[in-house]
Scaffold this motif. Structure first.
Motif, PDB file in Angstrom:
ATOM      1  N   VAL A   1     -21.259  43.461 -18.938  1.00 23.97           N
ATOM      2  CA  VAL A   1     -22.459  43.163 -18.167  1.00 23.97           C
ATOM      3  C   VAL A   1     -22.104  42.916 -16.707  1.00 23.97           C
ATOM      4  N   VAL A   2     -21.057  42.133 -16.483  1.00 26.92           N
ATOM      5  CA  VAL A   2     -20.640  41.839 -15.110  1.00 26.92           C
ATOM      6  C   VAL A   2     -20.212  43.125 -14.401  1.00 26.92           C
ATOM      7  N   ALA A   3     -19.484  43.994 -15.101  1.00 21.31           N
ATOM      8  CA  ALA A   3     -19.077  45.274 -14.502  1.00 21.31           C
ATOM      9  C   ALA A   3     -20.293  46.092 -14.099  1.00 21.31           C
ATOM     10  N   GLY A   4     -21.319  46.149 -14.953  1.00 20.61           N
ATOM     11  CA  GLY A   4     -22.530  46.895 -14.621  1.00 20.61           C
ATOM     12  C   GLY A   4     -23.255  46.311 -13.423  1.00 20.61           C
ATOM     13  N   LEU A   5     -23.314  44.978 -13.348  1.00 18.24           N
ATOM     14  CA  LEU A   5     -23.969  44.337 -12.207  1.00 18.24           C
ATOM     15  C   LEU A   5     -23.215  44.607 -10.908  1.00 18.24           C
ATOM     16  N   LEU A   6     -21.880  44.592 -10.976  1.00 22.68           N
ATOM     17  CA  LEU A   6     -21.089  44.833  -9.771  1.00 22.68           C
ATOM     18  C   LEU A   6     -21.235  46.272  -9.291  1.00 22.68           C
ATOM     19  N   LEU A   7     -21.397  47.203 -10.230  1.00 25.16           N
ATOM     20  CA  LEU A   7     -21.612  48.593  -9.826  1.00 25.16           C
ATOM     21  C   LEU A   7     -22.917  48.756  -9.050  1.00 25.16           C
ATOM     22  N   ALA A   8     -23.860  47.855  -9.291  1.00 19.82           N
ATOM     23  CA  ALA A   8     -25.147  47.929  -8.605  1.00 19.82           C
ATOM     24  C   ALA A   8     -25.143  47.202  -7.269  1.00 19.82           C
ATOM     25  N   THR A   9     -24.030  46.557  -6.918  1.00 17.15           N
ATOM     26  CA  THR A   9     -23.936  45.842  -5.645  1.00 17.15           C
ATOM     27  C   THR A   9     -23.089  46.651  -4.678  1.00 17.15           C
TER      28      THR A   9
ATOM     29  N   LEU B   1     -17.814  38.790  -3.389  1.00 15.97           N
ATOM     30  CA  LEU B   1     -18.601  38.720  -4.628  1.00 15.97           C
ATOM     31  C   LEU B   1     -17.834  39.356  -5.779  1.00 15.97           C
ATOM     32  N   HIS B   2     -17.236  40.512  -5.560  1.00 18.67           N
ATOM     33  CA  HIS B   2     -16.460  41.184  -6.603  1.00 18.67           C
ATOM     34  C   HIS B   2     -15.285  40.315  -7.042  1.00 18.67           C
TER      35      HIS B   2
ATOM     36  N   ALA C   1     -13.995  34.696 -12.180  1.00 18.16           N
ATOM     37  CA  ALA C   1     -14.829  33.828 -13.005  1.00 18.16           C
ATOM     38  C   ALA C   1     -14.999  34.396 -14.414  1.00 18.16           C
ATOM     39  N   THR C   2     -15.158  35.710 -14.505  1.00 16.01           N
ATOM     40  CA  THR C   2     -15.319  36.333 -15.822  1.00 16.01           C
ATOM     41  C   THR C   2     -14.066  36.166 -16.672  1.00 16.01           C
ATOM     42  N   ASN C   3     -12.910  36.410 -16.072  1.00 19.67           N
ATOM     43  CA  ASN C   3     -11.665  36.255 -16.836  1.00 19.67           C
ATOM     44  C   ASN C   3     -11.399  34.802 -17.196  1.00 19.67           C
ATOM     45  N   ALA C   4     -11.742  33.890 -16.304  1.00 18.68           N
ATOM     46  CA  ALA C   4     -11.585  32.477 -16.626  1.00 18.68           C
ATOM     47  C   ALA C   4     -12.497  32.081 -17.784  1.00 18.68           C
ATOM     48  N   ALA C   5     -13.729  32.620 -17.787  1.00 16.84           N
ATOM     49  CA  ALA C   5     -14.659  32.326 -18.875  1.00 16.84           C
ATOM     50  C   ALA C   5     -14.159  32.890 -20.204  1.00 16.84           C
ATOM     51  N   VAL C   6     -13.619  34.105 -20.163  1.00 12.48           N
ATOM     52  CA  VAL C   6     -13.069  34.700 -21.400  1.00 12.48           C
ATOM     53  C   VAL C   6     -11.879  33.890 -21.898  1.00 12.48           C
ATOM     54  N   MET C   7     -11.017  33.445 -20.974  1.00  9.75           N
ATOM     55  CA  MET C   7      -9.869  32.642 -21.389  1.00  9.75           C
ATOM     56  C   MET C   7     -10.326  31.331 -22.017  1.00  9.75           C
ATOM     57  N   ALA C   8     -11.349  30.706 -21.436  1.00  9.36           N
ATOM     58  CA  ALA C   8     -11.888  29.472 -22.013  1.00  9.36           C
ATOM     59  C   ALA C   8     -12.490  29.730 -23.391  1.00  9.36           C
TER      60      ALA C   8
ATOM     61  N   VAL D   1     -12.710  46.608  -9.290  1.00  7.27           N
ATOM     62  CA  VAL D   1     -13.043  45.457 -10.129  1.00  7.27           C
ATOM     63  C   VAL D   1     -13.904  45.849 -11.328  1.00  7.27           C
ATOM     64  N   PRO D   2     -14.989  46.640 -11.174  1.00 10.49           N
ATOM     65  CA  PRO D   2     -15.738  47.051 -12.373  1.00 10.49           C
ATOM     66  C   PRO D   2     -14.887  47.817 -13.382  1.00 10.49           C
ATOM     67  N   LEU D   3     -14.000  48.679 -12.905  1.00 11.33           N
ATOM     68  CA  LEU D   3     -13.139  49.429 -13.821  1.00 11.33           C
ATOM     69  C   LEU D   3     -12.192  48.495 -14.565  1.00 11.33           C
ATOM     70  N   ALA D   4     -11.616  47.520 -13.858  1.00 10.79           N
ATOM     71  CA  ALA D   4     -10.719  46.567 -14.510  1.00 10.79           C
ATOM     72  C   ALA D   4     -11.467  45.727 -15.539  1.00 10.79           C
ATOM     73  N   LEU D   5     -12.707  45.360 -15.237  1.00 13.02           N
ATOM     74  CA  LEU D   5     -13.508  44.583 -16.188  1.00 13.02           C
ATOM     75  C   LEU D   5     -13.821  45.399 -17.442  1.00 13.02           C
TER      76      LEU D   5
END
Length: 517
Positions: free
Chosen positions: A2-10, A17-18, A24-31, A97-101
């Motif tokens: 979802v985050v990757a899709g949103l970043l593609l639209a920015t 922001l990227h 933040a996304t990777n930190a959330a996944v790690m948590a 960043v979207p590709l890495a996500l």
């Protein structure tokens, strides 16, 4: 995703922001992975069926201690790579960043899926962005490396899908829980599963299916190489271990094949590393060699051996990422990682040198780092099972690993910097640099430095050398410190590894959670 899709639209110019979104996304996944570990460490398995469809029809997702551990450590390494990408400005590449996500999302999906077809889908989700990340922004050598990488992985994906089709034709299902132990009773299913394992062996770079990895990884952008080392082949290792444990019930009749593959992978990988003359090329061959150590645990398939293998896998992901980040920092700072064009890095970059030597000693299995404990546990398991050939091979390969790490340290970090090579382009490491370097020399007066990012090779002409910022040094240093802490303070990770190993030796809880019975 979802985050990757949103970043593609920015707009891509919103770099901050990227960066914040990726970290933040990777930190959330790690948590979230840490929460999964807390829930599953005692043997509980969490399962979900997408859309609420019944078992056998629905796409099933399942998390046990093994998958939760893999999610957590991969998220940690990806987070470290995110910080490095900011320091090296690699994250400024278009759509980086979207590709890495998306790539990391595919890996997490592969760790959680409980059926073979969805495993194929998740691996493809992971691989498609990796094709772009590897090939963009480079010259002829990178394109050639990308062609090898893409061709081999497309072949492996085709074989994988054919294997999944064969499994479905024989068993009528591709659900892992529905296939539990089936390969021991059906030679046809054992063959179909072997086709899947062959494809995964190719994706994991198990010898003799390894040649693509050292021909592609060293040519990727620095942070991409570190990401690949922490994600791609480790998904293959995880999948092989899961399939052998669940579908083949430990593969008692085929463990000698796994043992031969383990020994060959260790030996061929370390011999290749000894013959290389660039940092990332040496590390790429070690990425092959160290897979063999993990296969030792699978070949022995005892609780002790699997515990050691999982512990080794976790610490190895951290160690290898730290080493590739160190090599990447050198490439960004000096434009090359060729050992004959480097020297004196320890004097110019002390923290980077500490990060490298610590991770290198851990990779070689020297105390008190976690690599020593991991290899000691594997050797003890081999001795307990009476497999002294594997024991001897593992010891000799560790010696070869140490020699190759000393070679890098002696030539690149400890040796004297070469003279008169500051204006030469390194055609092998950074494609297209000859033209770029010539353009820079034509525009700049003699005696001036070459700014970072131009692509021109800058061998260290003095003890100060080009600046390698904290953003490229700190991630590798923190990962190295973690490998040191995992040595004397290994009990928590060993307990988690033991729980994960127990789930592989006896997958009944996993099967029950997925089937709902």
């Amino acid at each position: 995703m979802v985050v990757a899709g949103l970043l593609l639209a920015t707009p891509a110019r919103l770099v901050t922001l990227h960066r914040v979104a990726w970290l933040a996304t990777n930190a959330a996944v790690m948590a979230y992975g840490g929460w999964l570990l807390a829930v599953t460490r005692d043997g509980e398995v969490l399962a979900s069926r997408v859309g609420g469809w019944p078992a056998g029809i629905a796409i099933s997702l399942a998390a046990d201690a093994f998958s939760a551990l893999m999610i957590t450590v991969v998220a940690l390494v990806t987070l470290a790579c995110g910080v490095f990408a900011i320091g090296s400005a690699d994250d400024r590449r278009p759509y980086f960043v979207p590709l890495a996500l998306v790539m990391s999302a595919g890996a997490y999906g592969a760790f959680l899926t409980a059926d073979l077809f969805n495993l194929f889908v998740m691996i493809e989700v992971m691989l498609v962005p990796s094709y772009v990340l590897l090939t963009t922004g480079g010259g002829r050598d990178r394109i050639t490396a990308g062609r090898v990488y893409v061709t081999v992985n497309l072949l492996a994906s085709t074989v994988f899908l054919a294997g999944v089709g064969l499994v479905y034709a024989v068993a009528g299902t591709v659900d892992l829980a529905g296939l539990a132990g089936a390969a021991t009773a059906s030679p046809a299913l054992a063959f179909a599963g072997a086709v899947v394992l062959l494809a995964l062996g190719l994706k994991t770079a198990v010898v003799p299916l390894h040649g693509w990895l050292p021909r592609s990884y060293p040519h990727a952008p620095p942070v991409v190489t570190a990401l690949f080392s922490g994600i791609l082949t480790k998904v293959g290792v995880y999948a092989i271990m899961r399939i052998v444990a669940v579908v083949y019930d430990g593969a008692a009749d085929y463990r000698w094949i796994i043992g031969l593959a383990a020994a060959a992978t260790m030996v061929i990988g370390v011999l290749g590393a000894l013959g290389e003359t660039a940092m990332r090329s040496v590390l790429a061959f070690h990425a092959v060699s160290q897979i063999g150590y993990i296969l030792i645990g699978l070949a022995l398939f005892s609780p002790t051996a699997l515990t050691a293998a999982i512990f080794f896998l976790v610490q190895y992901i951290v160690v290898k990422a730290a080493l590739f980040l160190c090599a990447g920092a050198v490439v960004v700072g000096y434009g090359t990682d060729r050992l004959d064009r480097l020297g004196g890095l320890a004097a110019a970059h002390r923290l980077l040198a500490l990060a490298f030597i610590g991770a290198a000693l851990s990779l070689a299995g020297m105390p008190p780092f976690s690599g020593f404990l991991a290899k000691f546990l594997l050797l003890r398991a081999a001795a307990t099972e009476g497999d002294y050939l594997i024991f001897a091979v593992a010891v000799l390969v560790s010696l070869g690993t140490l020699i190759s790490m000393i070679k890098i340290w002696d030539l690149a970090f400890w040796g004297e910097p070469p003279e008169g090579q500051g204006d030469e382009a390194d055609h092998g490491d950074q494609p297209g640099q000859a033209v770029l370097a010539g353009a820079v020399r034509a525009k700049k007066p003699a005696g001036t430095g070459v700014p970072a990012g131009t692509g021109a090779v800058r061998a260290p002409q003095n003890r100060r050398g080009p600046r390698i910022g904290a953003g490229m040094t700190v991630p590798a240093l923190l990962l190295t410190v973690l490998t040191l802490l995992l040595g004397p303070a290994a009990t928590p990770l060993l307990d988690l590894a033991a729980g994960a190993a127990a789930g592989l030796v006896d997958p009944s809880a996993y099967v029950a959670a997925v089937t709902g019975r």
